[in-house]
Design an enzyme around this catalytic site. Structure first.
Site, short mmCIF file in Angstrom:
data_model
loop_
_atom_site.label_atom_id
_atom_site.label_comp_id
_atom_site.label_asym_id
_atom_site.label_seq_id
_atom_site.Cartn_x
_atom_site.Cartn_y
_atom_site.Cartn_z
N PHE A 5 0.75 -1.28 0.12
CA PHE A 5 0.08 0.10 -0.18
C PHE A 5 0.86 1.13 0.18
CE2 PHE A 5 -2.29 3.41 1.96
CZ PHE A 5 -3.55 3.49 1.37
N ASP A 17 9.13 2.92 1.59
CA ASP A 17 8.08 3.75 2.04
C ASP A 17 7.85 3.47 3.57
OD1 ASP A 17 5.54 4.32 2.78
OD2 ASP A 17 4.47 3.56 0.93
N LYS A 35 2.16 9.74 8.27
CA LYS A 35 1.64 9.33 9.34
C LYS A 35 2.32 9.90 10.74
CE LYS A 35 -1.08 5.61 7.78
NZ LYS A 35 -0.42 5.13 6.41
C1 LIG Z 1 -0.92 5.36 5.05
C2 LIG Z 1 0.11 4.88 4.01
C3 LIG Z 1 0.44 5.68 2.75
C4 LIG Z 1 -0.48 6.72 2.33
O1 LIG Z 1 -0.49 7.80 3.43
P1 LIG Z 1 -1.54 8.96 2.95
O2 LIG Z 1 -1.22 10.18 3.87
O3 LIG Z 1 -2.88 8.37 3.22
O4 LIG Z 1 -1.51 9.40 1.67
C5 LIG Z 1 1.56 5.32 2.04
N1 LIG Z 1 2.15 4.39 2.48
C6 LIG Z 1 2.05 3.40 3.62
C7 LIG Z 1 2.93 2.25 3.93
C8 LIG Z 1 0.94 3.81 4.39
O5 LIG Z 1 0.90 3.11 5.49
#
Ligand SMILES: *Cc1c(COP(=O)(O)O)cnc(C)c1O
Length: 391
Positions: free
Chosen positions: A132, A217, A246
């Site tokens: 994700f 990420d 986050k």
């Molecule tokens: C939450 C998340 C995102 C996206 O972040 P947003 O602030 O919702 O755009 C991308 N990568 C990972 C691993 C995430 O947990």
């Protein structure tokens, strides 16, 4: 507020009817006065819990001084935060954005620009199945969520997917068109999938062998969530690009993309954003980072993560739990039978907020400063939820 006739909002997810009105530490209250022990924390966002004094103080102090000068003017908190993140990561430069997806978009742009200089003709990034990376059109294409590729055609090109945790599959997928490898150190939305040990180190070797960029990420795993400031510290390696989001803002919207020197190739006009690096958000993130980067704080995350998994291990003796996964304070329960949404709903009714990212997995992401007592209480409430479900 009355959710029953509240129709002004586009429906994007099922929500419980009562609105939340107050938060403090690990607790959240709704408009009816019901109290919840919050092990979702805004989706692993509130690193220091709800409304901590450090954030309230940073916000009020900075709001009185300067909120947004313009992204084309310097400001002090942005400098200070960039310097601190460079120091903590061992990388070279930082670019700020407002959401995780936006930081990842910046990472992909930077990688494409780098490839134009260093790997002519290469424009593909290999990512992983069930990953994700966010909800913009390009990040939906980057993500490995089943079905996402065809939701909003046409799909943004440039991404290939291989199974997570499998270095050989990654190697097999590399072609002359590959420019980068991009993974979450632990897959979050997939249900807290921890890769085999040395996976990150092996990916580093692979990227070096083929002359590719390695992108992590760390939007969910970074800023102390796994008990180290960055997840990659555990493998004693560094990526070429890492993204944070986050927990970085502890509840306010800010994200960052940090890159090693050879990858820092943006020129004027390549990237921007109205709110990027504004002093209000960077001042808050600086306050959060100062707390979380403290070695004692991080040691506590590791201790409390182990305590949570031990408590859940006790529940597994009685309830249909197949296994417990996790690192630091990112934990999931895999059910051996039953419905994770039903368990999360039952927990909600007991006053515990947990999340079901997949049909058979439950994820717990408490505040990083959650107390041992709060962890024990969460286990008690979850035990009651399982008992109510009568399984
Ligand atoms: C939450 C998340 C995102 C996206 O972040 P947003 O602030 O919702 O755009 C991308 N990568 C990972 C691993 C995430 O947990």
């Amino acid at each position: 507020m009355n959710a029953d006739n509240f129709n002004a909002l586009m429906p994007i997810t099922a929500r419980p009817p009562a609105a939340m009105v107050k938060g403090r530490g690990s607790y959240l209250w709704d408009e009816r006065g019901a109290r919840y022990l919050d092990f979702i924390q805004g989706w692993a966002v509130n690193a220091l819990g709800h409304c901590p004094d450090v954030i309230v103080n940073a916000l009020t102090h900075q709001a009185k001084a300067l909120i947004t000068p313009s992204p084309a003017l310097h400001n002090g908190p942005q400098w200070a935060l960039a310097e601190r993140l460079v120091e903590l990561s061992g990388l070279h430069q930082v670019h700020f954005a407002n959401s995780g997806a936006e930081a990842n978009e910046a990472a992909v742009k930077l990688a494409r620009k780098w490839a134009q200089h260093h790997r002519a003709g290469a424009d593909h990034i290999i990512t992983t199945e069930h990953s994700f990376h966010g909800r913009t059109l390009a990040m939906m294409a980057a993500s490995g969520k089943p079905g996402w590729g065809s939701l909003f055609p046409p799909t943004v090109p440039g991404f290939r997917h291989v199974p997570f945790g499998d270095v050989a599959a990654m190697r097999d997928a590399i072609t002359e068109r590959t420019m980068a490898l991009m993974v979450e150190p632990v897959q979050g939305e997939a249900g807290v999938i921890v890769p085999p040990s040395n996976y990150l180190r092996d990916l580093r070797r692979l990227a070096d062998e083929y002359g590719l960029l390695l992108i992590f990420d760390e939007i969910q795993t970074g800023v102390g969530r796994l008990g180290t400031f960055f997840a990659f510290e555990t493998d004693a390696i560094r990526p070429d690009i890492v993204t944070l989001g986050k927990g970085l803002g502890g509840g306010v919207p800010i994200s960052a993309m940090i890159a090693a020197k050879p990858a820092c190739c943006f020129e004027y006009g390549d990237q921007g954003g109205t709110y990027n690096g504004n002093p209000l958000m960077t001042a808050v993130a600086l306050a959060v980072v100062e707390q979380v980067a403290n070695p004692h704080f991080l040691a506590n995350v590791r201790t409390n993560g182990a305590r949570l998994r031990a408590g859940l291990g006790e529940l597994a003796k009685q309830w249909p739990i197949r296994c417990i996964r996790g690192v630091g304070l990112l934990t999931a329960i895999e059910l051996s039978d039953g419905n994770a949404v039903a368990v999360a709903d039952a927990a909600f009714n007991e006053g515990l907020l947990i999340n079901a990212p997949r049909p058979t997995s439950i994820r717990l992401m408490p505040a990083l400063n959650v107390s041992g007592d709060e962890i024990d209480r969460a286990c008690t409430l979850l035990d009651r939820a399982f008992a109510k479900l009568g399984r």
